[in-house]
Design a protein around this motif. Structure first.
Motif, PDB file in Angstrom:
ATOM      1  N   PRO A   4      -7.391  55.253   4.622  1.00 33.58           N
ATOM      2  CA  PRO A   4      -7.271  56.710   4.560  1.00 33.58           C
ATOM      3  C   PRO A   4      -6.188  57.200   5.505  1.00 33.58           C
ATOM      4  O   PRO A   4      -6.080  56.745   6.644  1.00 33.58           O
ATOM      5  N   SER A   6      -4.048  60.611   7.156  1.00 32.37           N
ATOM      6  CA  SER A   6      -3.944  62.043   7.446  1.00 32.37           C
ATOM      7  C   SER A   6      -2.473  62.402   7.567  1.00 32.37           C
ATOM      8  O   SER A   6      -1.762  61.823   8.385  1.00 32.37           O
ATOM      9  N   PRO A  32      -6.924  57.266  -0.441  1.00 36.88           N
ATOM     10  CA  PRO A  32      -7.175  58.671  -0.123  1.00 36.88           C
ATOM     11  C   PRO A  32      -6.251  59.168   0.993  1.00 36.88           C
ATOM     12  O   PRO A  32      -5.872  58.413   1.868  1.00 36.88           O
ATOM     13  N   GLU A  34      -5.488  63.047   3.373  1.00 38.94           N
ATOM     14  CA  GLU A  34      -5.778  64.448   3.635  1.00 38.94           C
ATOM     15  C   GLU A  34      -4.526  65.110   4.184  1.00 38.94           C
ATOM     16  O   GLU A  34      -3.599  64.440   4.651  1.00 38.94           O
ATOM     17  N   GLY A  79      -8.148  60.368   9.332  1.00 37.40           N
ATOM     18  CA  GLY A  79      -7.693  59.158   8.681  1.00 37.40           C
ATOM     19  C   GLY A  79      -7.462  58.032   9.671  1.00 37.40           C
ATOM     20  O   GLY A  79      -7.291  58.246  10.875  1.00 37.40           O
ATOM     21  N   PHE A 309     -13.194  63.860   7.194  1.00 42.90           N
ATOM     22  CA  PHE A 309     -12.064  63.625   6.296  1.00 42.90           C
ATOM     23  C   PHE A 309     -12.177  64.550   5.085  1.00 42.90           C
ATOM     24  O   PHE A 309     -13.238  64.677   4.483  1.00 42.90           O
ATOM     25  N   PRO A 311     -10.497  64.915   1.573  1.00 38.60           N
ATOM     26  CA  PRO A 311      -9.563  64.312   0.614  1.00 38.60           C
ATOM     27  C   PRO A 311      -8.743  65.374  -0.128  1.00 38.60           C
ATOM     28  O   PRO A 311      -9.265  66.396  -0.570  1.00 38.60           O
TER      29      PRO A 311
END
Length: 407
Positions: A4, A6, A32, A34, A79, A309, A311
């Motif tokens: 993940p 960010s 994923p 964000e 993330g 988080f 998404p």
């Protein structure tokens, strides 16, 4: 399984650029991830007016300190990896896939990509190193595979703040960016600190963003500077923090000479006059004086993320559509391309005129990747200026050229 990520975007007083950046980020083929936007009131209006606003972490901040703003973004980042892109930049759709790939090696703490300039094709910055004076040096990397280079003695791998990623755990332990660098050398200071701790940095040629050099209080649309005081202050702080004392004065003098030469080149081109050069040099020296007493190194460890988080949809595995035609067909093709973007596709539109004009690529505000130029003109700026092409052959060549970036 992809980690993940960010994405932190800092924006101040450039709402139109931020809107275009977010449209580009919304086309990222990755999951994923964000999105965290740290911005002023004008930028906040851009974010809240978007249909995907509930899926963006918005942080209000309206001070001229990019390091402090980025640290706020890191604080909200949940993330495993934190990626950074400027508000006047747009990433290619496969940017995150390429940029994050080196983190499969546990020893890699940071990764940086290449930055494309205003014509949308030529590079502003590729692989570089930097030394303790803040001077960057070109680094020759063969091929386009990610690599962890060994820099020359006395240098470290340099990344660009508009196209880099760092493990959040490493950033948190280091305390993020040093707020003493309000603008300029902020990421370079981080590069030296990472290297001092023994962390490895990867360079990823195919992780590419388009950087527009948008207008700001420090820079006009033609890229000519409006103020050099913060550049001077950051340079002096950098020398005090990283450069041996006996080398600081020569390094400062060399920096001032280089800035003066840069201003003289602008004066020769026309944007600046002699009075502007004198004013800007006074500001540079004034900033240097301020940097002599500015505190630095206040980077206590950052706490865990204060938000879960969130998404962001992006466009993982989105269909790719290539449209092409002549200038007299552009209006119809633009309309067709816009509809395809609305329906979730990533669209590249190629408009070739029967000329030898050089090509340009731009990401339009409606989300279309638009390449225009002469059928016989250059896209890449090296090689023959004019080359005979059939339309179909030229189109195939340009599609192949961007395929690794756009899919």
């Amino acid at each position: 399984m992809t980690p993940p990520v960010s994405i932190v975007i800092v924006s101040r007083d450039r709402p139109a650029a931020l809107a275009r950046c977010l449209t580009g980020v919304a086309q990222l083929d990755y999951a994923p991830f964000e999105v965290i936007v740290v911005t002023c009131p004008a930028g906040a209006k851009v974010v809240t007016s978007r249909p995907d606003a509930p899926q963006i972490k918005l942080i209000s901040y309206d001070a001229a300190n990019i390091s402090a703003a980025r640290n706020l973004g890191i604080g909200a980042a949940s993330g495993e990896i934190v990626a950074f892109v400027d508000d006047d930049a747009v990433p290619e759709p496969l940017w995150l896939r390429h940029l994050v790939a080196p983190f499969s090696e546990p020893r890699v703490a940071c990764a940086g990509g290449y930055v494309i300039g205003r014509n949308g094709i030529s590079f502003q910055w590729q692989a570089r190193t930097v030394d303790v004076t803040g001077t960057a040096h070109d680094l020759d990397l063969p091929g386009d595979a990610p690599v962890v280079p060994t820099p020359p003695e006395g240098q470290v791998i340099k990344t660009e703040g508009t196209n880099m990623a760092v493990r959040r755990s490493v950033l948190a332990e280091m305390g993020g960016f040093d707020p003493a660098f309000r603008f300029y050398l902020d990421e370079t200071d981080l590069n030296l600190r990472l290297a001092a701790l023994g962390h490895l940095t990867a360079l990823v040629p195919l992780a590419q963003v388009h950087h527009g050099f948008a207008e700001s209080p420090r820079r006009a649309r033609d890229r000519s500077p409006r103020d050099l005081s913060q550049i001077g202050a950051s340079q002096m702080v950098f020398l005090r923090k990283h450069c041996p004392q006996k080398a600081r004065k020569p390094a400062w003098r060399a920096f001032v000479r280089a800035q003066r030469q840069r201003l003289l080149r602008f004066m020769q081109r026309g944007p600046l006059d002699p009075a502007d050069v004198m004013r800007l040099m006074r500001g540079l020296r004034h900033g240097g004086k301020a940097g002599e007493t500015r505190g630095f190194g206040e980077t206590p460890p950052l706490p865990p993320a204060d938000q879960p988080f969130l998404p962001f949809p992006g466009r993982p595995d989105a269909p790719r559509i290539h449209l092409s035609g002549r200038p007299w067909q552009a209006s119809r093709l633009r309309s067709e391309a816009a509809k395809a973007v609305e329906n979730g596709a990533i669209v590249s539109l190629f408009i070739f005129s029967p000329t030898a004009r050089r090509h340009r690529v731009r990401f339009a505000p409606d989300g279309i990747w638009l390449q225009s130029g002469g059928l016989f003109g250059q896209s890449l700026r090296e090689g023959r200026a004019i080359r005979p092409w059939l339309f179909s052959s030229r189109l195939s060549s340009e599609i192949v050229r961007v395929q690794k970036l756009r899919g």
